[in-house]
Design a protein around this motif. Structure first.
Motif, mmCIF file in Angstrom:
data_model
loop_
_atom_site.group_PDB
_atom_site.id
_atom_site.type_symbol
_atom_site.label_atom_id
_atom_site.label_comp_id
_atom_site.label_asym_id
_atom_site.label_seq_id
_atom_site.Cartn_x
_atom_site.Cartn_y
_atom_site.Cartn_z
ATOM 1 N N LYS A 109 0.762 -1.283 0.042
ATOM 2 C CA LYS A 109 0.083 0.221 0.078
ATOM 3 C C LYS A 109 0.861 1.161 0.031
ATOM 4 O O LYS A 109 0.696 2.109 -0.785
ATOM 5 N N ALA A 110 1.823 1.291 0.995
ATOM 6 C CA ALA A 110 2.820 2.407 0.909
ATOM 7 C C ALA A 110 3.325 2.699 -0.387
ATOM 8 O O ALA A 110 3.556 3.866 -0.815
ATOM 9 N N PHE A 111 3.876 1.714 -1.069
ATOM 10 C CA PHE A 111 4.813 2.079 -2.021
ATOM 11 C C PHE A 111 3.878 2.073 -3.249
ATOM 12 O O PHE A 111 4.505 2.674 -4.503
ATOM 13 N N SER A 112 2.558 1.649 -3.325
ATOM 14 C CA SER A 112 1.698 1.961 -4.504
ATOM 15 C C SER A 112 1.628 3.196 -4.756
ATOM 16 O O SER A 112 1.064 3.652 -5.693
ATOM 17 N N ALA A 113 1.797 4.336 -3.763
ATOM 18 C CA ALA A 113 1.541 5.624 -3.882
ATOM 19 C C ALA A 113 2.457 6.318 -5.000
ATOM 20 O O ALA A 113 2.116 7.181 -5.638
ATOM 21 N N GLY A 114 3.515 5.501 -4.997
ATOM 22 C CA GLY A 114 4.735 6.179 -5.933
ATOM 23 C C GLY A 114 5.158 5.296 -7.274
ATOM 24 O O GLY A 114 5.879 5.772 -7.914
ATOM 25 N N ALA A 115 4.747 3.942 -7.189
ATOM 26 C CA ALA A 115 5.216 3.133 -7.941
ATOM 27 C C ALA A 115 4.453 2.138 -8.144
ATOM 28 O O ALA A 115 3.367 1.768 -7.664
ATOM 29 N N LEU A 116 4.583 1.283 -9.464
ATOM 30 C CA LEU A 116 3.654 0.377 -9.790
ATOM 31 C C LEU A 116 3.998 -0.844 -9.199
ATOM 32 O O LEU A 116 5.198 -1.334 -9.272
ATOM 33 N N VAL A 117 3.193 -1.556 -8.362
ATOM 34 C CA VAL A 117 3.408 -2.575 -7.839
ATOM 35 C C VAL A 117 2.835 -3.786 -8.409
ATOM 36 O O VAL A 117 1.520 -3.939 -8.227
ATOM 37 N N GLU A 118 3.510 -4.902 -8.909
ATOM 38 C CA GLU A 118 2.805 -6.055 -9.503
ATOM 39 C C GLU A 118 3.412 -7.259 -8.750
ATOM 40 O O GLU A 118 4.555 -7.602 -8.225
ATOM 41 N N THR A 119 2.211 -8.238 -8.354
ATOM 42 C CA THR A 119 2.734 -9.729 -7.754
ATOM 43 C C THR A 119 3.312 -10.456 -8.827
ATOM 44 O O THR A 119 3.197 -10.529 -9.807
ATOM 45 N N ILE A 120 4.752 -11.086 -8.434
ATOM 46 C CA ILE A 120 5.482 -11.814 -9.391
ATOM 47 C C ILE A 120 5.600 -12.966 -8.720
ATOM 48 O O ILE A 120 5.716 -13.357 -7.429
ATOM 49 N N ASP A 121 5.683 -13.965 -9.432
ATOM 50 C CA ASP A 121 5.482 -15.587 -9.044
ATOM 51 C C ASP A 121 7.101 -16.235 -9.292
ATOM 52 O O ASP A 121 7.409 -16.058 -10.525
ATOM 53 N N LEU A 122 7.545 -16.463 -8.389
ATOM 54 C CA LEU A 122 9.129 -17.140 -8.516
ATOM 55 C C LEU A 122 9.079 -18.254 -7.976
ATOM 56 O O LEU A 122 10.201 -19.022 -7.453
ATOM 57 N N SER A 123 7.779 -19.212 -8.303
ATOM 58 C CA SER A 123 7.998 -20.674 -8.009
ATOM 59 C C SER A 123 8.894 -21.518 -8.558
ATOM 60 O O SER A 123 9.322 -22.520 -8.472
ATOM 61 N N ALA A 124 9.361 -20.790 -9.885
ATOM 62 C CA ALA A 124 10.574 -21.588 -10.518
ATOM 63 C C ALA A 124 11.835 -21.652 -9.772
ATOM 64 O O ALA A 124 12.821 -22.247 -10.377
ATOM 65 N N PHE A 125 11.827 -20.827 -8.863
ATOM 66 C CA PHE A 125 13.041 -20.783 -8.249
ATOM 67 C C PHE A 125 12.823 -21.408 -6.704
ATOM 68 O O PHE A 125 13.759 -21.359 -5.758
ATOM 69 N N ALA A 126 11.897 -22.422 -6.613
ATOM 70 C CA ALA A 126 11.631 -22.994 -5.137
ATOM 71 C C ALA A 126 12.720 -23.941 -4.796
ATOM 72 O O ALA A 126 12.889 -24.217 -3.506
ATOM 73 N N GLU A 127 13.496 -24.389 -5.703
ATOM 74 C CA GLU A 127 14.796 -25.134 -5.390
ATOM 75 C C GLU A 127 15.895 -24.503 -4.613
ATOM 76 O O GLU A 127 16.951 -24.925 -4.049
ATOM 77 N N GLY A 128 15.690 -23.047 -4.756
ATOM 78 C CA GLY A 128 16.680 -22.196 -4.110
ATOM 79 C C GLY A 128 17.270 -22.506 -2.869
ATOM 80 O O GLY A 128 18.372 -22.589 -2.330
ATOM 81 N N ALA A 129 16.113 -22.856 -1.943
ATOM 82 C CA ALA A 129 16.432 -22.891 -0.503
ATOM 83 C C ALA A 129 17.290 -24.334 -0.251
ATOM 84 O O ALA A 129 18.072 -24.261 0.712
ATOM 85 N N ARG A 130 16.799 -25.152 -0.651
ATOM 86 C CA ARG A 130 17.531 -26.712 -0.783
ATOM 87 C C ARG A 130 18.880 -26.474 -1.251
ATOM 88 O O ARG A 130 19.962 -27.062 -0.758
ATOM 89 N N LEU A 131 18.936 -26.013 -2.415
ATOM 90 C CA LEU A 131 20.292 -25.735 -3.113
ATOM 91 C C LEU A 131 21.343 -25.075 -1.977
ATOM 92 O O LEU A 131 22.594 -25.269 -1.877
ATOM 93 N N HIS A 132 20.834 -23.963 -1.508
ATOM 94 C CA HIS A 132 21.638 -22.974 -0.656
ATOM 95 C C HIS A 132 22.086 -23.869 0.702
ATOM 96 O O HIS A 132 23.187 -24.012 1.097
ATOM 97 N N ALA A 133 21.120 -24.734 1.430
ATOM 98 C CA ALA A 133 21.638 -25.193 2.500
ATOM 99 C C ALA A 133 22.405 -26.317 2.194
ATOM 100 O O ALA A 133 23.319 -26.650 2.908
ATOM 101 N N GLY A 134 22.209 -27.131 1.014
ATOM 102 C CA GLY A 134 23.208 -28.043 0.605
ATOM 103 C C GLY A 134 24.652 -27.689 0.414
ATOM 104 O O GLY A 134 25.576 -28.248 0.807
ATOM 105 N N ILE A 135 24.841 -26.666 -0.478
ATOM 106 C CA ILE A 135 26.170 -25.850 -0.784
ATOM 107 C C ILE A 135 26.688 -25.559 0.419
ATOM 108 O O ILE A 135 27.869 -25.588 0.876
ATOM 109 N N MET A 136 25.905 -24.800 1.249
ATOM 110 C CA MET A 136 26.559 -24.308 2.636
ATOM 111 C C MET A 136 27.158 -25.371 3.606
ATOM 112 O O MET A 136 28.056 -25.221 4.113
ATOM 113 N N ALA A 137 26.376 -26.442 3.698
ATOM 114 C CA ALA A 137 26.806 -27.558 4.507
ATOM 115 C C ALA A 137 28.079 -28.172 4.075
ATOM 116 O O ALA A 137 28.944 -28.155 4.661
#
Lengths: 424, 424
Positions: free
Chosen positions: B248-276
């Motif tokens: 709401k706050a940002f919509s006053a000055g910018a276009l805010v659109e919902t974006i779907d990053l479900s294609a990046f869902a593996e990211g959390a697992r990859l991060h945890a695996g590489i980190m360990a």
């Protein structure tokens, strides 16, 4: 003490007497403590003899922490710096049975300003740098292998000049914890060793948190890309001849095709630019407190980094990433690249360590590379060749290198030095 | 001493008395030496007053070397480790005029096992980790800014929980020389600060070898992508509400659109695996010599890394590189992403530091991120929002963050603490 331990003990005893005899001439060690080596030997019986590197005599480049030694980094500013513990890579190698023989000479902060080390093949010539001491100590028969590091050409070039194997794994493969860096976009630990098998054994320990089975089978490649590189005009006759000889040797078992990488000609400039910018960040504490303690050649590089605009630096990083994407396609067609390791034989004199031009691109691209000895130039000095594989194809590179090693002449020993007894 | 120096002196004198009063409750510092602070103040007149950070009171996370303090790294194994010099980043900030107030508490090796620090907004709640002390010290009004580091969520999460600004630049931006790492694929230094302007000032000093002009103009973005992330089911009502309020706050000055990053869902697992995997390489010396000195939660992570096959690790690295390539396209369309900073308010209790889930993907992708305070949850605790820009668009992110900061509520001060006098 068991038989196996006694044999490891004898092997290292020979190195110790060799060091006593020749080190005053070669000056490969920044620090060497025979008592500490004996102390490690006395504990060999306590540990399992099944450790993968049992009795391996290891030198550690003096930018890498190894107890009980200070980490001098080839700089008067760091002389006497006491680490609290081993670097991660040293701890891994010790746990695998390696005996730390001492700290090997590095150029100043692994850049260009040389230490006192001489080339065992001709003490009037540079051993190359920055991993000068590790390369010279292997060539002189003081150690089985030395840890080195490469930001530009610091493993490949001294390996070529000293006639030993130099292996730099893919960027990010070995831990840098406890190792002083220069440019984090490129800094990579690696190995100088007497043969490919030793490099493969060390790789099997360092490339992950637990040792893996080492690469042991020699695999012929199907296709080798012979790459003169965009800097071929800087290759001296010695290097040109050696590339022809290697092509001939490898053509017996693989298809060797000339490939043109002129599209990568910007690589050397990008590498030098990124390295200077990052090195000037890395050495901020030294620059802030004791800039007069840095050598003129280092200060000149840092000054160039300090003049680089941040937008230009990011543009360099973007172009580097593009080139990394593009090189991947080359390895769809070729198992290996064959390239010059250095412009020629080790230059005369000890006031410089030679030109890194034939490694900058590969360091930029993060590729694994191995330098193989065997050939010599007109002055009788070693001239290496460089083999490269795709990113993270390190084991593939090692198995092809085992194949290639057999096709190359047996490396000549330094003429002024006796052959180590245990090498038969 | 000039007027400007006297003003810097007064400003820091207030912090000193505030620390004396409240530090026993907050425990933000791993080491604090009032005499050393006075000693630095006594030298302020000697240096130029034109330095960009003159008089900035800085805390330094205790994995980062800063004289005269030991670097404890939140581990009994490293207690009392004496560095030989400042970390590069600390040297750069000192040269720019910052006064080092002390070492701030880190979790054990910047992983999960917490130190003694309490959340200034509620001493019964965690400040988050791993940059716990830097975040709490800023919130408590002990320092203007603290150096932190992030491998998973170690800047974003404590910033959100403590109600301060947390800025993590693009991977590779600031030097890590003299800073202890955990997973070199992700380790990044960053800043916890009282406002965006302070983070921008520090960024201008650390993002290159010489200070640049800091970002100062607030720039509205054209398009913001509102990204609930694939882990939205783990967002508590507090975080869901805050995302709606920010939209709401940002919509006053910018276009805010919902974006779907479900294609990046593996990211959390990859991060945890590489980190360990990488953490188990990094901590090889500690694992080899004193494994019993590591906490159970850390040992469990390292054990998982040690069980990871090398081929799987490289597959993880390849997939991570693919996701980095793919996220670039998102920033062709959006100037900023708006995302949750943490699952909700700081959890009750001091025995854990909360869940890193809402940062793993972004750390994997190497993106610059800034967490902004202002909102609070049902318990009255701060709940931050996270803004992200494309790789190496750090200054763009900061200029948009200056814009965003003005549209958000003024952050509430910790209720139990007096307002610092110099903040008016």
């Amino acid at each position: 003490m068991s038989c196996a331990s006694q044999s490891a003990y004898r092997h290292i005893r020979e190195y110790i007497s060799r060091i006593a005899e020749y080190e005053p001439d070669i000056r490969a060690f920044a620090a060497y403590d025979a008592e500490d080596v004996h102390e490690q030997l006395s504990r060999i019986g306590e540990t399992s003899e099944k450790t993968p590197l049992a009795g391996l005599a290891l030198g550690v480049k003096d930018i890498i922490d190894a107890l009980p030694y200070p980490t001098g980094s080839g700089s008067p500013l760091h002389r006497g710096t006491r680490p609290a513990r081993d670097a991660a890579a040293v701890a891994q190698l010790r746990a695998a049975g390696a005996v730390v023989m001492g700290k090997t000479v590095t150029t100043e902060f692994a850049f260009f300003s040389p230490g006192p080390t001489r080339n065992p093949h001709d003490p009037a010539r540079t051993p190359g740098g920055s991993s000068s001491g590790s390369a010279a100590a292997v060539a002189a028969g003081f150690i089985d292998a030395g840890l080195g590091s490469q930001t530009a050409a610091s493993i490949t070039r001294p390996a070529s000049y000293c006639g030993v194997v130099g292996f730099k794994p893919s960027f990010g493969s070995y831990s840098l914890a406890g190792a002083g860096g220069l440019a984090p976009s490129f800094d990579t630990l690696g190995v100088l060793s007497k043969d490919v098998t030793t490099a493969a054994a060390i790789h099997s320990v360092l490339a992950g948190p637990v040792p893996a089975a080492p690469v042991s089978g020699a695999q012929p490649p199907l296709r080798i890309g012979l790459c003169q590189t965009p800097w071929w005009d800087q290759a001296q006759p010695a290097t040109r001849d050696v590339m022809t000889l290697a092509e001939k040797a490898f053509s017996a078992g693989a298809l060797v095709e000339t490939i043109d990488l002129s599209a990568f000609a910007e690589g050397a400039r990008l590498h030098a630019g990124i390295m200077a910018f990052e090195a000037a960040q890395t050495l901020a504490a030294e620059l802030a407190t004791q800039p007069e303690g840095l050598s003129p050649v280092l200060r000149a590089m840092l000054a160039s980094g300090m003049k680089t605009d941040r937008a230009d630096h990011r543009q360099n990083l973007r172009q580097a990433a593009d080139l990394r994407d593009r090189i991947a396609g080359v390895f769809d067609r070729y198992d290996l690249l064959l390239a010059p390791a250095a412009p020629g034989e080790a230059p005369a004199g000890l006031d410089a360590t030679g030109d890194p031009i034939f490694s900058r691109l590969w360091s930029l691209l993060h590729l694994p590379t191995i330098t193989l000895p065997g050939f010599t130039g007109p002055a009788g000095m070693p001239v290496g060749i460089q083999l490269l594989a795709g990113l993270n194809q390190d084991e593939k590179l090692l198995s092809h290198a085992l194949w290639a090693e057999k096709l190359l002449p047996v490396p000549a020993r330094p003429p002024s030095l006796k052959k180590p007894e245990h090498l038969g």
